[in-house]
Design a protein around this motif. Structure first.
Motif, PDB file in Angstrom:
ATOM      1  N   LYS A 238     -16.124 -12.987  13.086  1.00 56.22           N
ATOM      2  CA  LYS A 238     -16.635 -14.155  12.384  1.00 56.22           C
ATOM      3  C   LYS A 238     -15.488 -14.955  11.764  1.00 56.22           C
ATOM      4  O   LYS A 238     -14.509 -14.398  11.279  1.00 56.22           O
ATOM      5  CB  LYS A 238     -17.601 -13.736  11.279  1.00 56.22           C
ATOM      6  CG  LYS A 238     -18.775 -12.883  11.753  1.00 56.22           C
ATOM      7  CD  LYS A 238     -19.747 -13.677  12.584  1.00 56.22           C
ATOM      8  CE  LYS A 238     -20.978 -12.846  12.910  1.00 56.22           C
ATOM      9  NZ  LYS A 238     -21.923 -13.558  13.785  1.00 56.22           N
TER      10      LYS A 238
ATOM     11  N   HIS B  85     -26.138  -9.963   1.517  1.00 54.29           N
ATOM     12  CA  HIS B  85     -25.308  -8.741   1.548  1.00 54.29           C
ATOM     13  C   HIS B  85     -24.382  -8.661   0.339  1.00 54.29           C
ATOM     14  O   HIS B  85     -23.600  -9.585   0.078  1.00 54.29           O
ATOM     15  CB  HIS B  85     -24.472  -8.727   2.831  1.00 54.29           C
ATOM     16  CG  HIS B  85     -23.441  -7.647   2.866  1.00 54.29           C
ATOM     17  ND1 HIS B  85     -23.766  -6.301   2.963  1.00 54.29           N
ATOM     18  CD2 HIS B  85     -22.076  -7.701   2.795  1.00 54.29           C
ATOM     19  CE1 HIS B  85     -22.659  -5.587   2.967  1.00 54.29           C
ATOM     20  NE2 HIS B  85     -21.624  -6.413   2.860  1.00 54.29           N
TER      21      HIS B  85
ATOM     22  N   GLN C 260     -15.268  -7.250   6.854  1.00 49.87           N
ATOM     23  CA  GLN C 260     -15.493  -5.923   7.433  1.00 49.87           C
ATOM     24  C   GLN C 260     -16.551  -5.122   6.669  1.00 49.87           C
ATOM     25  O   GLN C 260     -16.852  -3.989   7.041  1.00 49.87           O
ATOM     26  CB  GLN C 260     -14.181  -5.141   7.454  1.00 49.87           C
ATOM     27  CG  GLN C 260     -13.147  -5.690   8.430  1.00 49.87           C
ATOM     28  CD  GLN C 260     -11.814  -4.961   8.343  1.00 49.87           C
ATOM     29  OE1 GLN C 260     -11.566  -4.174   7.428  1.00 49.87           O
ATOM     30  NE2 GLN C 260     -10.936  -5.237   9.306  1.00 49.87           N
ATOM     31  N   SER C 261     -17.117  -5.723   5.621  1.00 40.85           N
ATOM     32  CA  SER C 261     -18.039  -4.988   4.750  1.00 40.85           C
ATOM     33  C   SER C 261     -19.473  -4.974   5.267  1.00 40.85           C
ATOM     34  O   SER C 261     -20.334  -4.348   4.647  1.00 40.85           O
ATOM     35  CB  SER C 261     -18.008  -5.592   3.338  1.00 40.85           C
ATOM     36  OG  SER C 261     -18.654  -6.857   3.315  1.00 40.85           O
ATOM     37  N   PHE C 262     -19.722  -5.652   6.369  1.00 40.61           N
ATOM     38  CA  PHE C 262     -21.100  -5.729   6.863  1.00 40.61           C
ATOM     39  C   PHE C 262     -21.152  -5.583   8.377  1.00 40.61           C
ATOM     40  O   PHE C 262     -20.200  -5.880   9.094  1.00 40.61           O
ATOM     41  CB  PHE C 262     -21.750  -7.054   6.446  1.00 40.61           C
ATOM     42  CG  PHE C 262     -21.072  -8.285   7.003  1.00 40.61           C
ATOM     43  CD1 PHE C 262     -21.446  -8.846   8.213  1.00 40.61           C
ATOM     44  CD2 PHE C 262     -20.050  -8.908   6.290  1.00 40.61           C
ATOM     45  CE1 PHE C 262     -20.832  -9.969   8.722  1.00 40.61           C
ATOM     46  CE2 PHE C 262     -19.424 -10.051   6.788  1.00 40.61           C
ATOM     47  CZ  PHE C 262     -19.820 -10.577   8.007  1.00 40.61           C
ATOM     48  N   ASP C 263     -22.303  -5.100   8.840  1.00 46.45           N
ATOM     49  CA  ASP C 263     -22.657  -5.135  10.250  1.00 46.45           C
ATOM     50  C   ASP C 263     -23.784  -6.151  10.391  1.00 46.45           C
ATOM     51  O   ASP C 263     -24.488  -6.460   9.441  1.00 46.45           O
ATOM     52  CB  ASP C 263     -23.151  -3.759  10.721  1.00 46.45           C
ATOM     53  CG  ASP C 263     -22.049  -2.709  10.652  1.00 46.45           C
ATOM     54  OD1 ASP C 263     -20.926  -3.012  11.099  1.00 46.45           O
ATOM     55  OD2 ASP C 263     -22.323  -1.611  10.143  1.00 46.45           O
ATOM     56  N   GLY C 264     -23.973  -6.653  11.580  1.00 45.84           N
ATOM     57  CA  GLY C 264     -25.049  -7.618  11.760  1.00 45.84           C
ATOM     58  C   GLY C 264     -24.619  -9.026  11.409  1.00 45.84           C
ATOM     59  O   GLY C 264     -23.446  -9.397  11.576  1.00 45.84           O
ATOM     60  N   ASP C 265     -25.555  -9.787  10.852  1.00 47.39           N
ATOM     61  CA  ASP C 265     -25.341 -11.227  10.684  1.00 47.39           C
ATOM     62  C   ASP C 265     -26.008 -11.729   9.399  1.00 47.39           C
ATOM     63  O   ASP C 265     -26.914 -12.556   9.448  1.00 47.39           O
ATOM     64  CB  ASP C 265     -25.935 -11.944  11.910  1.00 47.39           C
ATOM     65  CG  ASP C 265     -25.365 -13.324  12.120  1.00 47.39           C
ATOM     66  OD1 ASP C 265     -24.219 -13.562  11.715  1.00 47.39           O
ATOM     67  OD2 ASP C 265     -26.091 -14.164  12.676  1.00 47.39           O
TER      68      ASP C 265
END
Length: 243
Positions: free
Chosen positions: A2, A187, A103-108
């Motif tokens: 991203k 998030h 890098q603290s999240f997966d997904g969107d």
């Protein structure tokens, strides 16, 4: 990966802008751009922007209708997946902050948020922001005040709606509530994201800002609820005053 668009709007910000330009340039995260919209400054702001010009920096200098008009312009110029609004004088908490955040999240997720540190003119840490970010955040959270600093509130560009120019001083409060109402996922990065420069508004602007914020809260949360919460705000200010 991203891409993050960092947006800074300026007017005669020669004394504070350099630390912001440096902070964005020094981020370890490679997928980043810096969009600077200057309101036709008359000091050395434009020369400073030119000094830091690089392939990741996009900027214009032209008259605007104020802070939020400039932010709307900048958002229209941005190309990133996410938008971060960083004032002149503010910086990221460390050179690795954006990398850790992304890098603290997966997904969107639609919105990312975190904590804010308050610093002095020399960039020295003073204290954490008095209102700390809640573990979970929704548009109803701001009944208790602006629990997340505008600069530590990162929004997906596809979610963005323009700031409402009828509010001269508190449009960011209205905008953050609208963004949260529109979002499907928010998030918590559990990171301190921003070093916020401790500079108060003039008393006149502060009064006008508080009046606008009261109107905004009444619009979203109702008159009775807003009145009662403001009684609590007054008590909170006595119990836990600003540092």
């Amino acid at each position: 990966m991203k891409k993050l668009s960092v947006i800074t709007v300026t007017y005669n910000a020669q004394q504070t802008l350099e630390r912001t330009l440096k902070s964005v340039r020094e981020q370890s995260y490679p997928h980043i751009e810096h969009v600077v919209v200057d309101g036709k400054s008359t000091d050395g702001t434009v020369e400073l922007i030119r000094k830091y010009n690089n392939k990741k920096l996009t900027w214009i200098s032209e008259p605007d209708k104020g802070l939020y008009d400039a932010m709307n312009k900048a958002a229209a110029m941005a190309s990133g997946d996410y938008l971060c609004f960083l004032n002149a004088g503010d910086t990221f908490f460390s050179p690795e902050t954006v990398e850790k955040m992304m890098q603290s999240f997966d997904g969107d997720p639609d919105i990312l948020y975190g904590e804010t540190a308050i610093v002095d003119d020399a960039g020295k840490f003073l204290h954490m922001r008095r209102l700390s970010a809640p573990e979970t955040l929704s548009w109803k959270s701001f009944k208790l005040g602006m629990l997340v600093c505008h600069q530590a509130f990162i929004v997906k560009r596809s979610l963005f709606e323009p700031y409402d120019l009828q509010y001269r001083f508190s449009s960011d409060f209205d905008w953050t509530v609208r963004m949260m109402k529109k979002s499907k996922s928010i998030h918590n990065t559990h990171l301190t994201l921003i070093n916020y420069l401790n500079e108060g508004m003039t008393t006149a602007n502060r009064k006008a800002s508080l009046k606008e914020r009261y109107r905004i809260m009444t619009k979203y949360y109702g008159g009775i609820s807003t009145f009662l919460y403001h009684i609590w705000f007054a008590l909170r200010a006595v119990i836990k005053p600003e540092k």
